[in-house]
Scaffold this motif. Structure first.
Motif, mmCIF file in Angstrom:
data_model
loop_
_atom_site.group_PDB
_atom_site.id
_atom_site.type_symbol
_atom_site.label_atom_id
_atom_site.label_comp_id
_atom_site.label_asym_id
_atom_site.label_seq_id
_atom_site.Cartn_x
_atom_site.Cartn_y
_atom_site.Cartn_z
ATOM 1 N N ASN A 1 -33.536 4.927 20.702
ATOM 2 C CA ASN A 1 -33.883 5.219 22.090
ATOM 3 C C ASN A 1 -34.258 6.680 22.270
ATOM 4 O O ASN A 1 -35.180 7.015 23.022
ATOM 5 C CB ASN A 1 -32.722 4.866 23.013
ATOM 6 C CG ASN A 1 -32.557 3.376 23.211
ATOM 7 O OD1 ASN A 1 -33.426 2.598 22.838
ATOM 8 N ND2 ASN A 1 -31.434 2.965 23.792
ATOM 9 N N ALA A 2 -33.526 7.568 21.600
ATOM 10 C CA ALA A 2 -33.809 9.002 21.717
ATOM 11 C C ALA A 2 -35.176 9.341 21.133
ATOM 12 O O ALA A 2 -35.936 10.151 21.693
ATOM 13 C CB ALA A 2 -32.707 9.796 21.015
ATOM 14 N N ILE A 3 -35.492 8.734 19.996
ATOM 15 C CA ILE A 3 -36.813 8.972 19.374
ATOM 16 C C ILE A 3 -37.919 8.460 20.293
ATOM 17 O O ILE A 3 -38.943 9.121 20.508
ATOM 18 C CB ILE A 3 -36.879 8.294 17.994
ATOM 19 C CG1 ILE A 3 -35.896 8.979 17.037
ATOM 20 C CG2 ILE A 3 -38.293 8.353 17.417
ATOM 21 C CD1 ILE A 3 -35.698 8.238 15.729
ATOM 22 N N ASP A 4 -37.714 7.243 20.880
ATOM 23 C CA ASP A 4 -38.700 6.705 21.817
ATOM 24 C C ASP A 4 -38.879 7.621 23.022
ATOM 25 O O ASP A 4 -40.004 7.795 23.525
ATOM 26 C CB ASP A 4 -38.260 5.313 22.290
ATOM 27 C CG ASP A 4 -38.386 4.257 21.204
ATOM 28 O OD1 ASP A 4 -39.105 4.513 20.218
ATOM 29 O OD2 ASP A 4 -37.748 3.187 21.343
ATOM 30 N N ALA A 5 -37.767 8.211 23.501
ATOM 31 C CA ALA A 5 -37.846 9.112 24.657
ATOM 32 C C ALA A 5 -38.696 10.339 24.330
ATOM 33 O O ALA A 5 -39.431 10.844 25.186
ATOM 34 C CB ALA A 5 -36.454 9.524 25.096
ATOM 35 N N CYS A 6 -38.590 10.826 23.096
ATOM 36 C CA CYS A 6 -39.411 11.970 22.676
ATOM 37 C C CYS A 6 -40.887 11.571 22.554
ATOM 38 O O CYS A 6 -41.795 12.313 22.959
ATOM 39 C CB CYS A 6 -38.914 12.514 21.343
ATOM 40 S SG CYS A 6 -37.299 13.330 21.448
#
Length: 511
Positions: A405-410
């Motif tokens: 999720n964090a990678i997608d947010a970036c």
């Protein structure tokens, strides 16, 4: 009662008459006798309040009469009439219990003073008797009230649905009710006034109660906590417990503990959670239809490309089509796994593990994909944690969801000037929780999105997400008795923090 009846005893008849007339004129009732023997008989029959007797009389003198009267009633007041110079007899009379003495010839003023002193003694004695009688009644009433309250408290403790255990200042068990016997599996006769806190409890919970007694020199209450009790017959009982520490003038005098059996409550909670979870799954079927449709489109598209590659013998087309098919097959697998995980109740499988190694493995799984999309993965691990007792599958699955999720947010961040980074951190907080922190500087979330993060089928990724990722993560952490905290700011980034109870590998895991 007023002292009005006076016995006058003297062998001189004229003195008896004069004294009797004088006292009657003052309002007294008088009876008379002219010898010691006669005086004793009159005393027995008339029961006067005060006796006035001459000390020198033939036969039974005043001293002998005094002794006889005191033998009959030691509290009667006797005034001795004595001649001048007869000091030895006067002292003897006082030793025998005479209340006062007057000299001959008897003066009215002296007799009046002696009588007032005798009456005062009688009044004081009557008040003392009344007070003593009332005090005895009050003591009896207070004793009965104490007994009644004690019986009520004993019955209350005995019939309580809570297990109640009390210890004295030496940590010996002094209260141990039937429910405690049921819970701990130790008979009352084997525990009360025999066992200490170390005999009854495991070292972990005994230490908790002892430390509580040392913390403050005043009465204090331990907040309710939950734990597991191991019984003699091998049962594990979930309990909720608290303890009150008692002090008297700053000195520790004992402690009382209360335990509530949560077995039925936990069972009902599990049934409720399971029902809600199954209901949520049922409600999400319609939402899943769109996501499944996208997967089918992807599979059809990939199979079409494969067919074209086969017909034209085009290897590149075959590779492209096969990669699309594999990608969508993985999406089907992930969706199926998320649905099974969320709908099925699962008990954590605790084992000794290295949380830092689990986090490092998650990084290894995502760093190539992240790097290919311009996202840096960094870490900050607490090297002092070492081995802990936890469910590694829960940790791994939850961390992987949060990292993705964090990678997608970036990747979804519109600010291309940033050097996007996802950082994973491990540490122990002040409340003895082991924490995993996943922090990104991606697009962040607004308040409305943040409120819906853990709702079924909600996704901020549009058609790319199922909305089950965080839902599953929240369930896994809840089953592990942990919590998830979220901090986010739109355009700046988000932080997800997993907190799990910390149990070192060499620690006692159960109460």
């Amino acid at each position: 009662m007023s002292a009005n009846k006076i016995l006058i005893v003297d062998d001189e008849e004229i003195i008896v008459k004069l004294l009797s007339m004088s006292l009657r004129s003052d309002g007294y009732e008088t009876v008379t006798a002219h010898s010691g023997e006669q005086g004793l008989e009159v005393f027995k029959s008339e029961l006067p309040d005060i006796v006035v007797t001459d000390i020198k009389m033939p036969g039974m003198d005043g001293l002998e009469l005094l002794k006889k009267i005191k033998e009959i009633d030691s509290e009667k007041e006797v005034i001795i009439v004595t001649g001048h110079g007869d000091i030895d007899s006067t002292i003897t009379a006082l030793q025998y219990g005479a209340s006062d003495f007057i000299n001959k010839p008897v003066r009215d003023e002296a007799l009046a003073i002696a009588l007032e002193r005798a009456k005062a003694k009688i009044a004081i004695r009557e008040k003392l008797e009344e007070y003593t009688e009332n005090l005895e009644i009050k003591i009896a009433e207070a004793t009965e009230e104490i007994r009644r309250k004690s019986n009520f408290q004993r019955l209350l403790i005995k019939s309580s649905n809570d297990a109640i255990v009390a210890f004295d200042h030496d940590w010996k068990v002094v209260v141990y009710n039937p429910e405690a016997a049921n819970m701990f599996g130790e008979a009352v006769k084997d525990v009360r006034n025999k066992m200490t806190i170390d005999d009854l409890y495991t070292p972990k919970i005994a230490k908790i109660f002892k430390n509580q007694a040392k913390e403050e020199k005043q009465q204090n209450t331990l907040p309710w906590r939950e734990n597991i009790i191991n019984t003699k017959d091998g049962r594990q009982i979930p309990v909720r417990y608290t303890s009150n520490v008692l002090y008297k003038k700053g000195e520790f005098v004992g402690t009382v503990s209360f335990f509530q059996d949560l077995t039925e409550i936990k069972r009902l909670e599990k049934e409720l959670v399971q029902s809600e979870r199954l209901a949520a799954v049922g409600q999400t079927v319609s939402g899943l239809a769109h996501y499944v449709k996208n997967i089918l489109i992807g599979l059809k598209g990939g199979s079409y490309v494969v067919d074209v590659g086969i017909k034209k013998n085009n290897t590149d087309k075959l590779k492209t089509g096969w990669e699309s098919i594999k990608k969508n097959i993985k999406r089907v697998g992930d969706l199926t796994q998320d649905l099974l995980t969320y709908s099925k109740q699962r008990e954590p499988e605790f084992e000794v593990c290295m949380p830092n190694d689990i986090a490092a493995d998650v990084i290894q799984l995502v760093e190539d994909f992240a790097g290919a999309n311009g996202v840096l993965i960094s870490k900050e691990f607490d090297t002092h944690i070492g081995e802990i007792v936890a469910d590694p599958q829960t940790i791994h699955r939850s961390l992987l969801n949060l990292m993705n999720n964090a990678i997608d947010a970036c990747m979804d961040d519109e600010d291309v000037s940033k050097k996007h980074e996802v950082k994973i951190k491990t540490y122990k907080d002040e409340n003895n929780y082991f924490c995993f922190e996943v922090k990104d500087n991606g697009c962040g979330m607004d308040e409305d999105i943040q409120k819906q993060l853990f709702n079924p089928m909600f996704s901020s990724k549009g058609g790319k997400g199922t909305g089950l990722g965080l839902l599953v993560t929240g369930k896994l952490i809840e089953e592990h008795k942990g919590v998830i905290e979220t901090e986010t700011s739109q355009g700046i980034g988000s932080t997800f923090r997993i907190k799990l109870p910390l149990e070192k590998a060499n620690a006692v895991d159960k109460v």
